[in-house]
Design a protein around this motif. Structure first.
Motif, PDB file in Angstrom:
ATOM      1  N   ARG A 151      46.893  41.381  44.940  1.00  0.00           N
ATOM      2  CA  ARG A 151      45.617  42.012  45.287  1.00  0.00           C
ATOM      3  C   ARG A 151      44.610  41.629  44.222  1.00  0.00           C
ATOM      4  O   ARG A 151      44.766  41.979  43.052  1.00  0.00           O
ATOM      5  N   SER A 152      43.601  40.909  44.609  1.00  0.00           N
ATOM      6  CA  SER A 152      42.565  40.457  43.682  1.00  0.00           C
ATOM      7  C   SER A 152      41.320  41.310  43.827  1.00  0.00           C
ATOM      8  O   SER A 152      40.942  41.689  44.938  1.00  0.00           O
ATOM      9  N   GLU A 153      40.695  41.598  42.713  1.00  0.00           N
ATOM     10  CA  GLU A 153      39.447  42.354  42.681  1.00  0.00           C
ATOM     11  C   GLU A 153      38.330  41.408  42.263  1.00  0.00           C
ATOM     12  O   GLU A 153      38.467  40.699  41.271  1.00  0.00           O
ATOM     13  N   TYR A 154      37.246  41.417  43.042  1.00  0.00           N
ATOM     14  CA  TYR A 154      36.120  40.516  42.793  1.00  0.00           C
ATOM     15  C   TYR A 154      34.834  41.303  42.622  1.00  0.00           C
ATOM     16  O   TYR A 154      34.654  42.350  43.240  1.00  0.00           O
ATOM     17  N   TYR A 155      33.951  40.765  41.818  1.00  0.00           N
ATOM     18  CA  TYR A 155      32.586  41.243  41.724  1.00  0.00           C
ATOM     19  C   TYR A 155      31.689  40.025  41.587  1.00  0.00           C
ATOM     20  O   TYR A 155      31.921  39.178  40.709  1.00  0.00           O
ATOM     21  N   ASN A 156      30.699  39.940  42.447  1.00  0.00           N
ATOM     22  CA  ASN A 156      29.748  38.836  42.398  1.00  0.00           C
ATOM     23  C   ASN A 156      30.467  37.488  42.492  1.00  0.00           C
ATOM     24  O   ASN A 156      30.167  36.548  41.753  1.00  0.00           O
ATOM     25  N   MET A 157      31.458  37.425  43.389  1.00  0.00           N
ATOM     26  CA  MET A 157      32.249  36.215  43.669  1.00  0.00           C
ATOM     27  C   MET A 157      33.105  35.757  42.481  1.00  0.00           C
ATOM     28  O   MET A 157      33.562  34.618  42.444  1.00  0.00           O
ATOM     29  N   GLU A 158      33.341  36.621  41.527  1.00  0.00           N
ATOM     30  CA  GLU A 158      34.184  36.284  40.380  1.00  0.00           C
ATOM     31  C   GLU A 158      35.373  37.249  40.332  1.00  0.00           C
ATOM     32  O   GLU A 158      35.190  38.468  40.363  1.00  0.00           O
ATOM     33  N   GLU A 159      36.559  36.689  40.271  1.00  0.00           N
ATOM     34  CA  GLU A 159      37.753  37.532  40.166  1.00  0.00           C
ATOM     35  C   GLU A 159      37.808  38.123  38.762  1.00  0.00           C
ATOM     36  O   GLU A 159      37.778  37.404  37.777  1.00  0.00           O
ATOM     37  N   TYR A 160      37.865  39.443  38.705  1.00  0.00           N
ATOM     38  CA  TYR A 160      37.917  40.090  37.396  1.00  0.00           C
ATOM     39  C   TYR A 160      39.267  40.740  37.104  1.00  0.00           C
ATOM     40  O   TYR A 160      39.608  40.975  35.949  1.00  0.00           O
ATOM     41  N   ALA A 161      40.070  41.000  38.135  1.00  0.00           N
ATOM     42  CA  ALA A 161      41.392  41.599  37.924  1.00  0.00           C
ATOM     43  C   ALA A 161      42.276  41.291  39.121  1.00  0.00           C
ATOM     44  O   ALA A 161      41.793  41.025  40.220  1.00  0.00           O
ATOM     45  N   ARG A 162      43.590  41.353  38.878  1.00  0.00           N
ATOM     46  CA  ARG A 162      44.560  41.057  39.937  1.00  0.00           C
ATOM     47  C   ARG A 162      45.822  41.863  39.694  1.00  0.00           C
ATOM     48  O   ARG A 162      46.289  42.006  38.571  1.00  0.00           O
ATOM     49  N   PHE A 163      46.393  42.377  40.806  1.00  0.00           N
ATOM     50  CA  PHE A 163      47.727  42.967  40.764  1.00  0.00           C
ATOM     51  C   PHE A 163      48.693  41.952  41.339  1.00  0.00           C
ATOM     52  O   PHE A 163      48.456  41.389  42.399  1.00  0.00           O
TER      53      PHE A 163
END
Length: 65
Positions: A7-19
């Protein structure tokens, strides 16, 4: 055993965290993501919910394919 839930978390098309279910925890990729990952990794219920997604989502659907 070859299945991995990510599960990837994005903000402004940039991945900032991942499980990653292989690691069993969140990993941060930006300064903000590192802080978020640290907070999420401290929460046992959050980790348990993410780990359960592999069983709930991945293994359920692999039988359908």
């Amino acid at each position: 055993n070859d299945i991995e839930y990510i599960r990837s978390e994005y903000y402004n098309m940039e991945e900032y965290a991942r499980f990653s279910s292989s690691l069993g925890k969140f990993v941060g990729y930006t300064e903000y993501g590192l802080k978020q990952a640290e907070n999420w990794n401290k929460d046992p219920s959050e980790l348990a919910a993410m780990k359960a997604q592999k069983e709930t989502y991945c293994k359920h659907n692999i039988d359908n394919w």
